[in-house]
Design an enzyme around this catalytic site. Structure first.
Site, PDB file in Angstrom:
ATOM      1  N   ASP A 179       7.695 -65.022  -5.550  1.00 21.93           N
ATOM      2  CA  ASP A 179       6.839 -64.223  -5.940  1.00 21.93           C
ATOM      3  C   ASP A 179       5.935 -65.211  -6.604  1.00 21.93           C
ATOM      4  O   ASP A 179       5.349 -65.846  -6.370  1.00 21.93           O
ATOM      5  CB  ASP A 179       7.323 -63.687  -6.922  1.00 21.93           C
ATOM      6  CG  ASP A 179       6.717 -62.700  -7.565  1.00 21.93           C
ATOM      7  OD1 ASP A 179       5.681 -61.403  -6.938  1.00 21.93           O
ATOM      8  OD2 ASP A 179       7.033 -61.790  -9.044  1.00 21.93           O
ATOM      9  N   HIS A 190       1.172 -63.882   2.137  1.00 23.01           N
ATOM     10  CA  HIS A 190       2.621 -64.009   2.791  1.00 23.01           C
ATOM     11  C   HIS A 190       2.538 -64.413   3.511  1.00 23.01           C
ATOM     12  O   HIS A 190       3.341 -65.929   3.679  1.00 23.01           O
ATOM     13  CB  HIS A 190       3.221 -62.613   3.636  1.00 23.01           C
ATOM     14  CG  HIS A 190       3.261 -61.571   2.342  1.00 23.01           C
ATOM     15  ND1 HIS A 190       3.588 -62.006   1.498  1.00 23.01           N
ATOM     16  CD2 HIS A 190       2.853 -60.605   2.304  1.00 23.01           C
ATOM     17  CE1 HIS A 190       3.549 -60.276   0.641  1.00 23.01           C
ATOM     18  NE2 HIS A 190       2.931 -59.313   0.670  1.00 23.01           N
ATOM     19  N   LEU A 213      22.813 -77.473   6.001  1.00 24.60           N
ATOM     20  CA  LEU A 213      22.198 -76.084   5.267  1.00 24.60           C
ATOM     21  C   LEU A 213      22.528 -74.758   6.091  1.00 24.60           C
ATOM     22  O   LEU A 213      22.261 -74.799   6.825  1.00 24.60           O
ATOM     23  CB  LEU A 213      21.072 -76.607   4.617  1.00 24.60           C
ATOM     24  CG  LEU A 213      20.111 -75.324   3.930  1.00 24.60           C
ATOM     25  CD1 LEU A 213      20.726 -75.606   2.584  1.00 24.60           C
ATOM     26  CD2 LEU A 213      18.808 -76.000   4.070  1.00 24.60           C
TER      27      LEU A 213
END
Ligand code: FPP
Length: 251
Positions: free
Chosen positions: A21, A38, A132
């Protein structure tokens, strides 16, 4: 500030989830349009994914686009979708090099066709990687996911494939889109907001919550390591007493 050497490799969370955020506020601080935030957030995605792989975390889930984010101005939604397509496309090679498997949760069919296809391609191309698993939550909300699970279970019950007695936590969890993914032990949210915003409501029942003032584009490897160190200093009791936990740890 924490570094990799501060981390106890024997006490790692298996799964870390992050609410990324603060991109918009970061852009505003730099007198730029929201999309600039972004775009810079992608660098943090890269850094944190690399850091998670480096220390040996098995699952990293990133809240990249919520069901509610569809209500943002069309120009921002379009720009975010474009950014997702280009990032996924350009990162596949690096994901493979680092043995990272890409996965996604959410109402994926609601994504624009080019985004959905790019995502499916990347998932397929990285499917053999085992180091991962990077899970992107896209067009995701926990309430949507829970309702979707209820629908799947009630359809099965209607067809007499299951009985009400068989409905338990395990079956419910297996009907969620996180089926097969362990619950996160640690949930991080950046930008100073202290809320969950419809993210993984079922799965975080016993997660440790970590909030930091850092805006997502300012969240770097050391910040991630700091969150891991903080997690490692917590006592996780799961409803038991502190004394019971200490006895169990000695056994
Ligand atoms: C929240 O910041 C961030 C988002 C809604 C999008 C996150 C997307 C990225 C980091 C880029 C693409 C990601 C991947 C995985 C390739 P906000 O816009 O709500 O910030 P604000 O609260 O300051 O307005």
């Amino acid at each position: 500030m924490a570094s990799i050497s501060d981390i106890d490799k024997n006490k790692l969370p298996n799964h870390v989830a992050i609410i990324m955020d603060g991109n918009g506020r970061w852009a505003q601080q730099h007198n730029k349009e929201r999309i600039f935030g972004h775009q810079n957030g992608v660098s943090s995605v890269r850094e944190v994914t690399e850091a998670a792989a480096e220390i040996g975390i098995n699952y990293l889930t990133l809240y990249a686009f919520s069901t509610e984010n569809w209500n943002r101005p069309k120009a921002e939604v379009d720009a975010l979708m474009g950014l997702l397509v280009s990032t996924i496309h350009s990162e596949v090679e690096t994901l493979n090099k680092n043995k990272i498997r890409l996965w996604a949760i959410g109402n994926l069919k609601s994504l624009p066709a080019n985004c959905y296809n790019e995502l499916m391609d990347a998932i397929q191309q990285t499917s053999k990687n085992t180091r991962l698993t990077l899970v992107l939550a896209l067009s995701y909300s926990a309430k949507w996911e829970i309702i979707d699970a209820v629908k799947k279970i009630s359809e099965k019950a209607k067809k007499n494939e299951i009985s009400t007695k068989e409905i338990d936590e395990k079956m419910f969890a297996s009907s969620l889109c996180t089926n097969g993914i362990p619950d996160p032990e640690l949930l991080i949210r950046t930008s100073g907001e202290q809320r969950i915003s419809n993210f993984l409501l079922w799965q975080i029942a016993y997660s440790e919550l970590y909030f930091t003032e850092k805006l997502w584009p300012d969240f770097h490897k050391e910040d991630f390591f700091e969150a891991i160190c903080d997690f490692q200093n917590r006592e996780r009791r799961f409803g038991k007493t502190s004394e019971q936990i200490k006895v169990n740890n000695k056994q």
